[in-house]
Design an enzyme around this catalytic site. Structure first.
Site, PDB file in Angstrom:
ATOM      1  N   THR A  42     -26.631   6.356   9.570  1.00  0.00           N
ATOM      2  CA  THR A  42     -26.337   5.070  10.188  1.00  0.00           C
ATOM      3  C   THR A  42     -27.664   4.372  10.442  1.00  0.00           C
ATOM      4  O   THR A  42     -28.674   5.021  10.705  1.00  0.00           O
ATOM      5  CB  THR A  42     -25.643   5.251  11.544  1.00  0.00           C
ATOM      6  OG1 THR A  42     -26.519   6.017  12.387  1.00  0.00           O
ATOM      7  CG2 THR A  42     -24.340   5.984  11.401  1.00  0.00           C
ATOM      8  N   GLU A  99     -19.505   5.684   9.780  1.00  0.00           N
ATOM      9  CA  GLU A  99     -18.769   6.850  10.300  1.00  0.00           C
ATOM     10  C   GLU A  99     -17.323   6.880   9.825  1.00  0.00           C
ATOM     11  O   GLU A  99     -16.601   7.837  10.068  1.00  0.00           O
ATOM     12  CB  GLU A  99     -18.771   6.823  11.846  1.00  0.00           C
ATOM     13  CG  GLU A  99     -20.091   7.221  12.477  1.00  0.00           C
ATOM     14  CD  GLU A  99     -21.035   6.050  12.693  1.00  0.00           C
ATOM     15  OE1 GLU A  99     -20.903   5.037  11.976  1.00  0.00           O
ATOM     16  OE2 GLU A  99     -21.915   6.151  13.569  1.00  0.00           O
ATOM     17  N   LYS A 152     -22.222 -10.311  30.023  1.00  0.00           N
ATOM     18  CA  LYS A 152     -21.419 -10.156  31.233  1.00  0.00           C
ATOM     19  C   LYS A 152     -21.782 -11.233  32.235  1.00  0.00           C
ATOM     20  O   LYS A 152     -22.825 -11.177  32.862  1.00  0.00           O
ATOM     21  CB  LYS A 152     -21.626  -8.759  31.818  1.00  0.00           C
ATOM     22  CG  LYS A 152     -21.031  -7.718  30.890  1.00  0.00           C
ATOM     23  CD  LYS A 152     -21.154  -6.311  31.411  1.00  0.00           C
ATOM     24  CE  LYS A 152     -20.537  -5.346  30.426  1.00  0.00           C
ATOM     25  NZ  LYS A 152     -21.363  -4.203  30.116  1.00  0.00           N
ATOM     26  N   TRP A 155     -16.345 -11.087  30.616  1.00  0.00           N
ATOM     27  CA  TRP A 155     -17.075 -10.865  29.371  1.00  0.00           C
ATOM     28  C   TRP A 155     -17.037 -12.076  28.463  1.00  0.00           C
ATOM     29  O   TRP A 155     -15.977 -12.671  28.250  1.00  0.00           O
ATOM     30  CB  TRP A 155     -16.463  -9.677  28.612  1.00  0.00           C
ATOM     31  CG  TRP A 155     -16.743  -8.360  29.255  1.00  0.00           C
ATOM     32  CD1 TRP A 155     -17.365  -8.162  30.459  1.00  0.00           C
ATOM     33  CD2 TRP A 155     -16.404  -7.067  28.752  1.00  0.00           C
ATOM     34  NE1 TRP A 155     -17.441  -6.821  30.728  1.00  0.00           N
ATOM     35  CE2 TRP A 155     -16.854  -6.131  29.703  1.00  0.00           C
ATOM     36  CE3 TRP A 155     -15.783  -6.620  27.597  1.00  0.00           C
ATOM     37  CZ2 TRP A 155     -16.690  -4.754  29.520  1.00  0.00           C
ATOM     38  CZ3 TRP A 155     -15.615  -5.264  27.405  1.00  0.00           C
ATOM     39  CH2 TRP A 155     -16.070  -4.346  28.369  1.00  0.00           C
TER      40      TRP A 155
HETATM   41  P1  AMP Z   1     -22.479   0.136   9.822  1.00  0.00           P
HETATM   42  O1  AMP Z   1     -22.133   1.540  10.052  1.00  0.00           O
HETATM   43  O2  AMP Z   1     -23.946  -0.095   9.670  1.00  0.00           O
HETATM   44  O3  AMP Z   1     -21.703  -0.487   8.702  1.00  0.00           O
HETATM   45  O4  AMP Z   1     -22.086  -0.670  11.155  1.00  0.00           O
HETATM   46  C1  AMP Z   1     -20.796  -0.625  11.701  1.00  0.00           C
HETATM   47  C2  AMP Z   1     -20.640  -1.709  12.732  1.00  0.00           C
HETATM   48  O5  AMP Z   1     -20.682  -3.004  12.134  1.00  0.00           O
HETATM   49  C3  AMP Z   1     -19.306  -1.695  13.441  1.00  0.00           C
HETATM   50  O6  AMP Z   1     -19.266  -0.741  14.460  1.00  0.00           O
HETATM   51  C4  AMP Z   1     -19.202  -3.120  13.953  1.00  0.00           C
HETATM   52  O7  AMP Z   1     -19.932  -3.302  15.152  1.00  0.00           O
HETATM   53  C5  AMP Z   1     -19.869  -3.914  12.864  1.00  0.00           C
HETATM   54  N1  AMP Z   1     -18.856  -4.516  11.975  1.00  0.00           N
HETATM   55  C6  AMP Z   1     -18.467  -4.095  10.760  1.00  0.00           C
HETATM   56  N2  AMP Z   1     -17.560  -4.921  10.232  1.00  0.00           N
HETATM   57  C7  AMP Z   1     -17.338  -5.899  11.138  1.00  0.00           C
HETATM   58  C8  AMP Z   1     -16.487  -7.054  11.192  1.00  0.00           C
HETATM   59  N3  AMP Z   1     -15.690  -7.405  10.184  1.00  0.00           N
HETATM   60  N4  AMP Z   1     -16.527  -7.805  12.316  1.00  0.00           N
HETATM   61  C9  AMP Z   1     -17.339  -7.485  13.346  1.00  0.00           C
HETATM   62  N5  AMP Z   1     -18.166  -6.425  13.345  1.00  0.00           N
HETATM   63  C10 AMP Z   1     -18.161  -5.634  12.262  1.00  0.00           C
END
Ligand code: AMP
Length: 532
Positions: A176, A319, A428, A433
């Site tokens: 990640t 994940e 906040k 929120w």
């Molecule tokens: P990654 O593992 O780098 O792809 O990051 C995952 C994170 O990206 C998620 O936990 C979200 O916070 C954000 N994310 C992915 N897709 C979206 C979406 N369509 N809208 C908002 N946040 C997203």
């Protein structure tokens, strides 16, 4: 005796075997960084993957060993994936945009033994070499003298049987791009990957088929290009890869190869939109676009829908292999007004079979799916993480298998999920929120605004108030007042940012998301005029 069914382990190589046997001539086209286009097909990929598997064995690589790649999207990279997995190895895709200390950490933590890399990353490789303790073989994908990828496989005959084993064996490792602490490794298994691919091709997901021509704009190092290199052989679709993300190059490639399906993060689509608007280009055969990785702004969804495309707004995480939810038209879609259709797709969609979601409050109590309550989003399912790679701190899930995503969301009665924020990014204000994502997306809908980030800064009365950092489009004459006026039509009055600040650019993570931690750090002592 009772009857029964056959034991047929869900192994990744069966996907490639299927494509080779049933869709062999279907093409894989690669536009390389040097500007040359090369063509192969599923027969070619399968043959080269066997040769590579044999070559890796010759180098002494054993089942379970990690083989890394540092590369953009192209067919040789695809061969490296399948060749490694086919010989029982664990393929580790490294994101070249990570910071140096993260790059050092993950290759050492993964104990990578081989690294395949693009010539474009050779300077980075040279810089890292002294720090990478376990890599024994460096192999360049581009034609290089003596020791390149083509030379490595040239001597092998391709007479090779894939290594067999249990479907729960590991196949792939992705870290990640964590913004705090060390990156964490997510280990995909054969079974989780095949199940994810089966789901992904379905009509309400990516809608892939033998007729589709797919261009994954999302890099292969970002959550396995969202699984597309595994979904493609399952249906025998044509794949198009590009190492060049310039909008003109992409548009020309899409037209030439008749691309029907594509997927990428909002940042890339934003550049494409601006290009199409400025030049009057059309999107040729493109029919389905998947947008994910960050929230897709409404203005972007409108752009594609107005041009007759179907937008799949997807939410997921490394994940989660990565797909958690995706939007597709529901049964009563044609009764929706245009605005209602936009509202629907602007949310992050529904779960496919295989994913379960719930939201909980800070004490862990489950909240209703009423379209109002917002809480921490948790997920479980067969392609969702159980434990990070070589992590001593224990499982990543609770006793009932729920994984806390770190996102805050609302679950609607119609089954759609709406991300309101990363838990760390919510603003906040006075105990309530404010969704930074909603503010940002509303701002991007204002003419003249290219990109925006909302961050909370200290306020003596309200605890935190939002400020909005805005990057203007070239030559736009937008002012804080016009932006505030536009925002007033989209969000509650008390959400309006106390200040709107124009900036030259905004920082991004290695996967193109706004780097909120850096912005919070930068603005942590910001003095609001309203706080005086
Ligand atoms: P990654 O593992 O780098 O792809 O990051 C995952 C994170 O990206 C998620 O936990 C979200 O916070 C954000 N994310 C992915 N897709 C979206 C979406 N369509 N809208 C908002 N946040 C997203």
């Amino acid at each position: 005796m009772l009857g029964g069914m056959q034991d047929w382990p869900l192994r990744i190589m069966r996907l490639l075997d299927h494509a080779e046997r049933e869709h062999g001539p279907r093409e894989i086209v690669s536009l390389y960084a040097a500007g040359n286009t090369e063509r192969t097909n599923w027969i070619g990929v399968a043959r080269d993957a066997r040769r590579l598997a044999k070559a890796l064995e010759r180098l002494g690589i054993k089942k379970g060993d990690r083989v890394a790649t540092l590369a953009m999207n192209h067919a040789r990279h695809l061969v490296a994936w399948y060749g490694t997995i086919g010989m029982g190895g664990v393929l580790h895709t490294i994101n070249p945009r990570l910071f140096a200390d993260q790059l050092i950490y993950i290759a050492n933590h993964a104990e990578d033994r081989v690294l395949f890399y693009d010539q474009a990353f050779a300077p980075l490789v040279e810089k890292m070499k002294p720090h990478w303790k376990t890599i024994e073989h460096y192999i360049c994908f581009d034609p290089a003298e003596g020791s390149g990828f083509e030379d490595l496989i040239a001597g092998e005959d391709g007479d090779y049987a894939w290594v067999e084993g249990d479907e729960r064996e590991p196949a792939m490792l992705c870290y990640t791009s964590g913004t705090t602490g060390h990156p964490k490794g997510v280990l995909y298994e054969h079974r989780s990957t095949v199940l994810h691919a089966l789901m992904e091709v379905s009509t309400d997901c990516l809608e892939l088929s033998a007729r589709a021509v797919g261009l994954p704009i999302v890099p292969m190092f970002h959550a396995a290009a969202w699984g597309m290199p595994f979904a493609a052989p399952l249906v025998g679709m044509k794949l198009v890869f590009s190492a060049d993300y310039t909008p003109k190059v992409m548009c020309d490639l899409m037209r030439a190869e008749k691309v029907t399906h594509s997927a990428g993060v909002p940042t890339v689509w934003l550049a494409m939109m601006q290009y199409v608007e400025a030049t009057g280009e059309d999107l040729a055969d493109l029919r389905v676009v998947t947008i994910g990785g960050s929230a897709a702004p409404r203005s972007m969804i409108r752009f594609f829908m107005e041009r007759g495309l179907r937008v799949g707004h997807a939410w997921g995480m490394t994940e989660m292999s990565p797909i958690g939810t995706i939007g597709a038209p529901p049964a009563d879609w044609h009764e929706f007004s245009d605005e209602e259709q936009l509202d629907y797709i602007a949310r992050q969609g529904r779960v496919p079979f295989g994913v379960e979601l719930r939201i909980v409050d800070d004490e862990g109590a489950v909240l209703p799916r009423d379209g109002k309550a917002s809480g921490r989003l948790q997920a479980r399912g067969p392609w969702i993480i159980e434990r990070y790679f070589q992590d001593e701190s224990g499982p990543a899930v609770d006793a009932e298998g729920w994984f806390d995503t770190g996102d805050v969301a609302i679950l609607h009665p119609d089954g759609t999920m709406q991300i309101t924020d990363r838990a760390k990014d919510v603003i906040k204000s006075g105990g309530e929120w404010i969704s930074s994502i909603e503010l940002e997306n509303a701002a991007v809908g204002c003419p003249g605004v290219a990109e925006a980030a909302a961050v909370g800064v200290y306020h003596p009365k309200w605890d935190e108030r939002p400020i909005l950092l805005v990057v203007k489009k070239a030559e736009a004459d937008v002012t804080p007042d016009t932006i505030r006026e536009h925002l007033g039509t989209c969000v509650a009055k008390w959400w309006l940012p106390d200040e709107i600040v124009f900036v030259e650019s905004l920082p991004h993570t290695a996967t193109g998301k706004l780097l909120k931690t850096a912005l919070r750090e930068q603005y942590k002592d910001y003095k609001l005029a309203t706080a005086a």
